[in-house]
Scaffold this motif. Structure first.
Motif, PDB file in Angstrom:
ATOM      1  N   ASP A 136       0.854  -1.187   0.000  1.00  0.00           N
ATOM      2  CA  ASP A 136       0.000   0.000   0.000  1.00  0.00           C
ATOM      3  C   ASP A 136       0.890   1.237   0.000  1.00  0.00           C
ATOM      4  O   ASP A 136       1.851   1.306   0.778  1.00  0.00           O
ATOM      5  N   TYR A 137       0.589   2.194  -0.835  1.00  0.00           N
ATOM      6  CA  TYR A 137       1.402   3.403  -0.920  1.00  0.00           C
ATOM      7  C   TYR A 137       1.473   4.142   0.422  1.00  0.00           C
ATOM      8  O   TYR A 137       2.548   4.517   0.876  1.00  0.00           O
ATOM      9  N   ASP A 138       0.318   4.375   1.032  1.00  0.00           N
ATOM     10  CA  ASP A 138       0.291   5.231   2.211  1.00  0.00           C
ATOM     11  C   ASP A 138       0.959   4.584   3.425  1.00  0.00           C
ATOM     12  O   ASP A 138       1.651   5.261   4.181  1.00  0.00           O
ATOM     13  N   GLU A 139       0.784   3.265   3.622  1.00  0.00           N
ATOM     14  CA  GLU A 139       1.464   2.630   4.750  1.00  0.00           C
ATOM     15  C   GLU A 139       2.973   2.621   4.527  1.00  0.00           C
ATOM     16  O   GLU A 139       3.754   2.819   5.453  1.00  0.00           O
ATOM     17  N   ALA A 140       3.399   2.441   3.280  1.00  0.00           N
ATOM     18  CA  ALA A 140       4.830   2.472   2.971  1.00  0.00           C
ATOM     19  C   ALA A 140       5.387   3.879   3.196  1.00  0.00           C
ATOM     20  O   ALA A 140       6.452   4.044   3.793  1.00  0.00           O
ATOM     21  N   LEU A 141       4.658   4.882   2.724  1.00  0.00           N
ATOM     22  CA  LEU A 141       5.088   6.265   2.943  1.00  0.00           C
ATOM     23  C   LEU A 141       5.202   6.588   4.435  1.00  0.00           C
ATOM     24  O   LEU A 141       6.161   7.223   4.861  1.00  0.00           O
ATOM     25  N   SER A 142       4.249   6.143   5.209  1.00  0.00           N
ATOM     26  CA  SER A 142       4.275   6.389   6.645  1.00  0.00           C
ATOM     27  C   SER A 142       5.522   5.787   7.273  1.00  0.00           C
ATOM     28  O   SER A 142       6.194   6.427   8.086  1.00  0.00           O
ATOM     29  N   PHE A 143       5.877   4.560   6.888  1.00  0.00           N
ATOM     30  CA  PHE A 143       7.059   3.911   7.452  1.00  0.00           C
ATOM     31  C   PHE A 143       8.342   4.605   6.999  1.00  0.00           C
ATOM     32  O   PHE A 143       9.193   4.944   7.824  1.00  0.00           O
ATOM     33  N   TYR A 144       8.479   4.809   5.707  1.00  0.00           N
ATOM     34  CA  TYR A 144       9.751   5.343   5.201  1.00  0.00           C
ATOM     35  C   TYR A 144       9.975   6.804   5.582  1.00  0.00           C
ATOM     36  O   TYR A 144      11.104   7.198   5.874  1.00  0.00           O
ATOM     37  N   THR A 145       8.916   7.611   5.597  1.00  0.00           N
ATOM     38  CA  THR A 145       9.111   9.007   5.978  1.00  0.00           C
ATOM     39  C   THR A 145       9.045   9.193   7.490  1.00  0.00           C
ATOM     40  O   THR A 145       9.704  10.072   8.030  1.00  0.00           O
TER      41      THR A 145
ATOM     42  N   ALA B 237      13.033   3.822  18.678  1.00  0.00           N
ATOM     43  CA  ALA B 237      11.948   4.548  19.331  1.00  0.00           C
ATOM     44  C   ALA B 237      10.744   4.709  18.408  1.00  0.00           C
ATOM     45  O   ALA B 237       9.603   4.787  18.874  1.00  0.00           O
ATOM     46  N   ALA B 238      10.987   4.727  17.094  1.00  0.00           N
ATOM     47  CA  ALA B 238       9.904   4.860  16.106  1.00  0.00           C
ATOM     48  C   ALA B 238       9.283   3.509  15.758  1.00  0.00           C
ATOM     49  O   ALA B 238       8.403   3.430  14.906  1.00  0.00           O
ATOM     50  N   GLY B 239       9.768   2.434  16.405  1.00  0.00           N
ATOM     51  CA  GLY B 239       9.168   1.122  16.194  1.00  0.00           C
ATOM     52  C   GLY B 239       9.841   0.252  15.161  1.00  0.00           C
ATOM     53  O   GLY B 239       9.323  -0.815  14.821  1.00  0.00           O
ATOM     54  N   VAL B 240      10.997   0.663  14.647  1.00  0.00           N
ATOM     55  CA  VAL B 240      11.712  -0.168  13.680  1.00  0.00           C
ATOM     56  C   VAL B 240      12.215  -1.419  14.398  1.00  0.00           C
ATOM     57  O   VAL B 240      12.774  -1.337  15.497  1.00  0.00           O
TER      58      VAL B 240
ATOM     59  N   ALA C 184       9.194   6.408  10.340  1.00  0.00           N
ATOM     60  CA  ALA C 184      10.129   5.593  11.117  1.00  0.00           C
ATOM     61  C   ALA C 184      11.572   5.738  10.639  1.00  0.00           C
ATOM     62  O   ALA C 184      12.491   5.786  11.446  1.00  0.00           O
ATOM     63  N   LEU C 185      11.770   5.797   9.319  1.00  0.00           N
ATOM     64  CA  LEU C 185      13.149   5.906   8.816  1.00  0.00           C
ATOM     65  C   LEU C 185      13.589   7.350   8.605  1.00  0.00           C
ATOM     66  O   LEU C 185      14.780   7.608   8.478  1.00  0.00           O
TER      67      LEU C 185
ATOM     68  N   ASP D  87      12.177  -3.675   7.315  1.00  0.00           N
ATOM     69  CA  ASP D  87      11.160  -2.657   7.055  1.00  0.00           C
ATOM     70  C   ASP D  87       9.795  -3.254   7.412  1.00  0.00           C
ATOM     71  O   ASP D  87       9.709  -4.385   7.904  1.00  0.00           O
ATOM     72  N   LEU D  88       8.723  -2.529   7.190  1.00  0.00           N
ATOM     73  CA  LEU D  88       7.408  -2.989   7.612  1.00  0.00           C
ATOM     74  C   LEU D  88       6.954  -4.241   6.884  1.00  0.00           C
ATOM     75  O   LEU D  88       6.022  -4.912   7.336  1.00  0.00           O
ATOM     76  N   TYR D  89       7.618  -4.617   5.804  1.00  0.00           N
ATOM     77  CA  TYR D  89       7.231  -5.805   5.051  1.00  0.00           C
ATOM     78  C   TYR D  89       8.144  -6.994   5.315  1.00  0.00           C
ATOM     79  O   TYR D  89       7.856  -8.101   4.862  1.00  0.00           O
ATOM     80  N   GLY D  90       9.257  -6.772   6.010  1.00  0.00           N
ATOM     81  CA  GLY D  90      10.191  -7.860   6.279  1.00  0.00           C
ATOM     82  C   GLY D  90      11.442  -7.833   5.427  1.00  0.00           C
ATOM     83  O   GLY D  90      12.301  -8.705   5.570  1.00  0.00           O
ATOM     84  N   ASN D  91      11.566  -6.855   4.511  1.00  0.00           N
ATOM     85  CA  ASN D  91      12.815  -6.717   3.759  1.00  0.00           C
ATOM     86  C   ASN D  91      13.916  -6.364   4.748  1.00  0.00           C
ATOM     87  O   ASN D  91      13.723  -5.530   5.634  1.00  0.00           O
TER      88      ASN D  91
END
Length: 128
Positions: free
Chosen positions: A13-22, A94-97, A24-25, A116-120
């Motif tokens: 999903d675009y938005d869940e990926a964006l949330s993680f990369y921008t 702290a961001a959950g990574v 948490a990372l 990452d949020l998908y396991g990569n």
């Protein structure tokens, strides 16, 4: 040829990926353009750089959905360099990574593997 501009990362999903990369990372959003067919051109990259970015591409069929999180066969496939290993490691935790190991200090630098949020799998790495 001067450099690799983008690497595609297949996501659910675009938005869940964006949330993680921008979030948490801490990457920056470079572009998010609606392509008019239900897909988007979404590019992120580490904040403050102008190097290689990630094209977050939503899986479009069953074969692609099966690759989400397994694009490198379970190996570390992405290497995120830092100049502040301890600070970035703590901020990301702290961001959950999810880190898969405690930080290691090798001859080549300080490193810890995270997912990452998908396991990569990724290396957070501060070269020596």
């Amino acid at each position: 040829m001067s450099h690799i501009a983008l690497v595609t990362l297949v996501v659910r999903d675009y938005d869940e990926a964006l949330s993680f990369y921008t979030g948490a990372l801490g990457f920056e959003l470079v572009e998010d353009t609606d392509r008019g067919d239900g897909s988007r051109w979404v590019v992120v990259r580490p904040r403050g750089t102008d190097g290689t970015g990630l094209l977050l591409a939503r899986a479009g069929d069953e074969a692609q959905r099966g690759c989400v999180g397994a694009q490198t066969g379970g190996r570390v496939g992405f290497f995120l360099h830092t100049e502040d290993f301890a600070g970035d490691h703590e901020r990301m935790r702290a961001a959950g990574v999810r880190f898969l190991e405690e930080p290691r200090h090798e001859t080549y630098g300080s490193v810890a593997v995270f997912e990452d949020l998908y396991g990569n799998r990724w290396d957070l790495l501060q070269p020596a």
